[in-house]
Motif scaffolding. Sequence first.
Motif, mmCIF file in Angstrom:
data_model
loop_
_atom_site.group_PDB
_atom_site.id
_atom_site.type_symbol
_atom_site.label_atom_id
_atom_site.label_comp_id
_atom_site.label_asym_id
_atom_site.label_seq_id
_atom_site.Cartn_x
_atom_site.Cartn_y
_atom_site.Cartn_z
ATOM 1 N N TYR A 62 92.412 58.260 -23.339
ATOM 2 C CA TYR A 62 92.461 59.360 -24.305
ATOM 3 C C TYR A 62 93.609 60.316 -23.984
ATOM 4 O O TYR A 62 94.235 60.880 -24.884
ATOM 5 C CB TYR A 62 91.142 60.131 -24.295
ATOM 6 N N PHE A 63 93.862 60.492 -22.693
ATOM 7 C CA PHE A 63 94.938 61.388 -22.255
ATOM 8 C C PHE A 63 96.284 60.911 -22.785
ATOM 9 O O PHE A 63 97.161 61.723 -23.117
ATOM 10 C CB PHE A 63 94.953 61.438 -20.723
ATOM 11 N N LEU A 64 96.456 59.581 -22.878
ATOM 12 C CA LEU A 64 97.727 59.019 -23.341
ATOM 13 C C LEU A 64 97.795 58.867 -24.863
ATOM 14 O O LEU A 64 98.886 58.726 -25.409
ATOM 15 C CB LEU A 64 97.956 57.638 -22.702
ATOM 16 N N THR A 65 96.648 58.875 -25.541
ATOM 17 C CA THR A 65 96.643 58.669 -26.989
ATOM 18 C C THR A 65 96.366 59.975 -27.731
ATOM 19 O O THR A 65 97.286 60.615 -28.237
ATOM 20 C CB THR A 65 95.607 57.595 -27.356
ATOM 21 N N TRP A 66 95.098 60.370 -27.781
ATOM 22 C CA TRP A 66 94.766 61.627 -28.454
ATOM 23 C C TRP A 66 95.456 62.808 -27.799
ATOM 24 O O TRP A 66 95.883 63.753 -28.466
ATOM 25 C CB TRP A 66 93.244 61.841 -28.449
ATOM 26 N N GLY A 67 95.566 62.739 -26.473
ATOM 27 C CA GLY A 67 96.190 63.839 -25.742
ATOM 28 C C GLY A 67 97.638 64.065 -26.135
ATOM 29 O O GLY A 67 98.083 65.207 -26.271
ATOM 30 N N ILE A 68 98.375 62.971 -26.344
ATOM 31 C CA ILE A 68 99.783 63.123 -26.702
ATOM 32 C C ILE A 68 99.922 63.671 -28.120
ATOM 33 O O ILE A 68 100.846 64.444 -28.414
ATOM 34 C CB ILE A 68 100.556 61.789 -26.554
ATOM 35 N N LEU A 69 98.987 63.314 -29.012
ATOM 36 C CA LEU A 69 99.015 63.875 -30.362
ATOM 37 C C LEU A 69 98.784 65.383 -30.332
ATOM 38 O O LEU A 69 99.453 66.145 -31.035
ATOM 39 C CB LEU A 69 97.955 63.197 -31.239
#
Length: 334
Positions: A62-69
Amino acid sequence: MQHFRLSMIVSVLCLGAAFYWGGIMGAVLAIILGILEVSLSFDNAVVNASVLKRMDERWQGYFLTWGILIAVFGMRLLFPILIVSAATGVGFVGVTQMALHDTATYAKYLEDAHVQISAFGGMFLLMVFFSFIFNPDKELHWLGKIEEKMSAMGKLEAIEIILALLLLVTIQNGMPEAIRLKVLVAGMWGVILYVVVDSLASFFDNADEGEEATAMIKKAGAMSFLYLEVLDASFSFDGVIGAFAITQDVIIIMLGLAIGAMFVRSLTVYLVRQGTLDEYVFLEHGAHYAIGVLAGLMLISMSIHVPEIITGLTGAILIGLSVFSSIRYKKAME
């Protein structure tokens, strides 16, 4: 390179969008902004890794996906617009149009909000530093007896909050009367937000056995994720404002900083998966001292302009020294 595959894909997409929006020059500026973001945020990656290693793989994803958004669209595009909207009283849509079509005015308004941004971000990062340096459970001390005594001071209840608020009151007393209240309120919100997020994360970390433990662990992951996003936001404030020295095009700024933010996050995951923090035992110390320096420079910048190069070089030097100390320590233990 597998840890950076997603970063490379995002970079290609962002550079393509930058080229479509601003031509060759737009793509070049995006590259420059991306490099600047990475060079100024290595300490951020190290501290993020110290938090991320306690999270399961799902939340790391999530840190790399939603987090980057959240980091790109939330903190590097929407949040500055919200700051300008709050400071000027202009509606969100009006400020968005200003950012796209009247970038000079938008940049000026954002620069005018620099004092509140620096007070908020500076105090939040100062709390991150104080909480590390005054941690009574910390067994390894980079600065020897000095750091050991500071760690022992952490046995005093809420010592980091007391010192942070005393410093904030002292700083705002030295500011022009017209902005004292703004500095005080923004700084207090920085302290409050840190205390709330950190307290909730600590609460969920104290889990018992059984199903309750599973639920707590999930909530702990969510709170750690929230903490990382707030930490990233505090790091990004000055970077967003400093980016206007390179270009006033908010789309190019967002795309360029997105490239850098993605590589920083991939680097964070890489440090966790490779066990780098365990191998270089003082790396986390160096990163936290760099954060302490960054917090100080943000607070100083409310009165005196601090070039970005000073922040970057100071952080790089501290990280480098911590790596050197870690190598010496490892050899001494062999």
